[in-house]
Design an enzyme around this catalytic site. Structure first.
Site, short mmCIF file in Angstrom:
data_model
loop_
_atom_site.label_atom_id
_atom_site.label_comp_id
_atom_site.label_asym_id
_atom_site.label_seq_id
_atom_site.Cartn_x
_atom_site.Cartn_y
_atom_site.Cartn_z
N GLY A 72 0.82 96.80 88.10
CA GLY A 72 0.60 97.57 89.32
C GLY A 72 1.81 98.40 89.72
O GLY A 72 1.67 99.49 90.28
N ASP A 73 3.00 97.91 89.40
CA ASP A 73 4.23 98.66 89.70
C ASP A 73 4.34 99.88 88.79
O ASP A 73 4.76 100.96 89.22
CB ASP A 73 5.44 97.76 89.53
CG ASP A 73 5.29 96.45 90.29
OD1 ASP A 73 4.77 96.48 91.42
OD2 ASP A 73 5.65 95.39 89.74
N GLY A 102 -7.75 95.89 88.06
CA GLY A 102 -7.63 95.41 86.70
C GLY A 102 -8.24 96.40 85.72
O GLY A 102 -7.94 97.60 85.74
N ALA A 103 -9.15 95.92 84.87
CA ALA A 103 -9.77 96.77 83.86
C ALA A 103 -10.97 97.54 84.41
O ALA A 103 -11.57 98.34 83.69
CB ALA A 103 -10.21 95.92 82.67
N SER A 129 -6.25 99.15 92.97
CA SER A 129 -6.32 98.80 91.55
C SER A 129 -7.25 97.59 91.39
O SER A 129 -7.27 96.69 92.22
CB SER A 129 -4.93 98.48 91.00
OG SER A 129 -4.31 97.43 91.74
#
Length: 310
Positions: free
Chosen positions: A268-269, A237-238, A235
């Site tokens: 993230g979870d 972020g944007a 991941s």
């Protein structure tokens, strides 16, 4: 029907203090305080429950804050099995300071300490729960008293019973756990590059050029996938997220939906829970990534610890 098992070894009460701005060396007036059941594993179980996946959450709790956390989980309807740590081992309280213009600051205590007998007893809980489990989620930091290889032990226990493992942690615990071959690992970009810089990876893997993703991130994700033998989701972020499986020669990206970010705690979870939802229904890997990003983006629009309406 089998169900996901989420293990949260170092859960917390999360307490958010809202302030206009942080002033160093000055008194800061707290405008409001909110407390909820927190920690990465708890967040994953919350979102899996929201998705109707029927997870069971297994976590150690102790002291008065452990009692508070158990009550909060019960109110949310999260099916929880509690491993008692005792009254002198209090569950930690994480403090989040949210400002109007300066973003958020987070303060996370170390939490209670496991002793060897408690760890053996906790592992026996895992062994008893695994026959009814289709996926095991290991999420969050390790508590004090456990070796960096604690997740290695749990992954091996799961694999012996044919249970696939999704892992979300960082640092030495992440580096150690890769050798146990989890099904999917979900670092963010910072965690991935920190692992890559500290690793002993010497072989340079052939990687495609992916639009919107720096080559060093692609190389690091490929190296982690090669080490674990499974999927790695990064991941960012944007920015473009990345899903890689070197053995399957799969490299794919997707961009999260644009949104106005209110909060980043637990995003993230939410992403990991969305991915597991799709994995369990045998969706294509790109759909894992897209759904995960949509759920993570949804989480950023909400206050920490809260869920959207159905």
């Amino acid at each position: 029907m089998k169900r996901p098992l989420v293990v949260a070894l170092n859960p917390s009460i999360d307490a958010e203090w809202r302030v206009a701005a942080v002033r160093w060396e000055e008194k800061n007036d707290v405008q409001s305080e909110r407390r909820w059941a927190g920690g990465k594993g708890v967040n994953v179980a919350r979102w899996l429950t929201f998705h109707g996946c029927g997870p069971q959450l297994l976590l150690p709790l102790g002291g008065a804050t452990g009692d508070e956390l158990a009550t909060l989980l019960s109110r949310e309807g999260i099916d929880t099995r509690i491993f008692e740590l005792g009254r002198n081992q209090s569950t930690r309280v994480n403090v989040i300071v949210t400002t109007d213009a300066q973003g958020q600051m987070r303060f996370n205590p170390s939490g209670p300490k496991f002793n060897p007998s408690q760890w053996r007893a906790f592992k026996s809980y895992i062994v008893k729960a695994l026959p009814g489990t289709d996926f095991l989620v290991l999420s969050g930091s390790l508590p004090r008293g456990l070796a960096h290889g604690a997740y290695v032990e749990l992954i091996r226990l799961a694999r012996r019973q044919g249970v696939s493992v999704l892992l979300d942690c960082d640092g030495p615990a992440l580096a150690a756990a890769l050798s146990a071959k989890p099904f999917l690992v979900k670092p963010n970009e910072h965690e991935l590059l920190a692992w890559f810089q500290a690793s002993d990876v010497s072989k340079v893997l052939k990687c495609p050029t992916l639009k919107g993703v720096p080559r060093k991130v692609v190389r690091a994700a490929a190296a982690m996938s090669s080490r674990s033998g499974g999927w790695v989701c990064v991941s960012r972020g944007a920015k473009q997220a990345l899903l890689v499986n070197v053995a399957a020669e799969q490299f794919m990206t997707a961009l999260p939906p644009k949104t106005r970010v209110r909060n980043t705690v637990g995003a993230g979870d939410a992403m990991l829970a969305g991915m597991l939802k799709e994995v369990r229904r045998d969706a294509a890997p790109l759909q894992w990534l897209k759904t995960g990003l949509r759920m993570g983006s949804t989480g950023t629009r909400l206050a920490a610890g809260q869920l959207p309406s159905k």
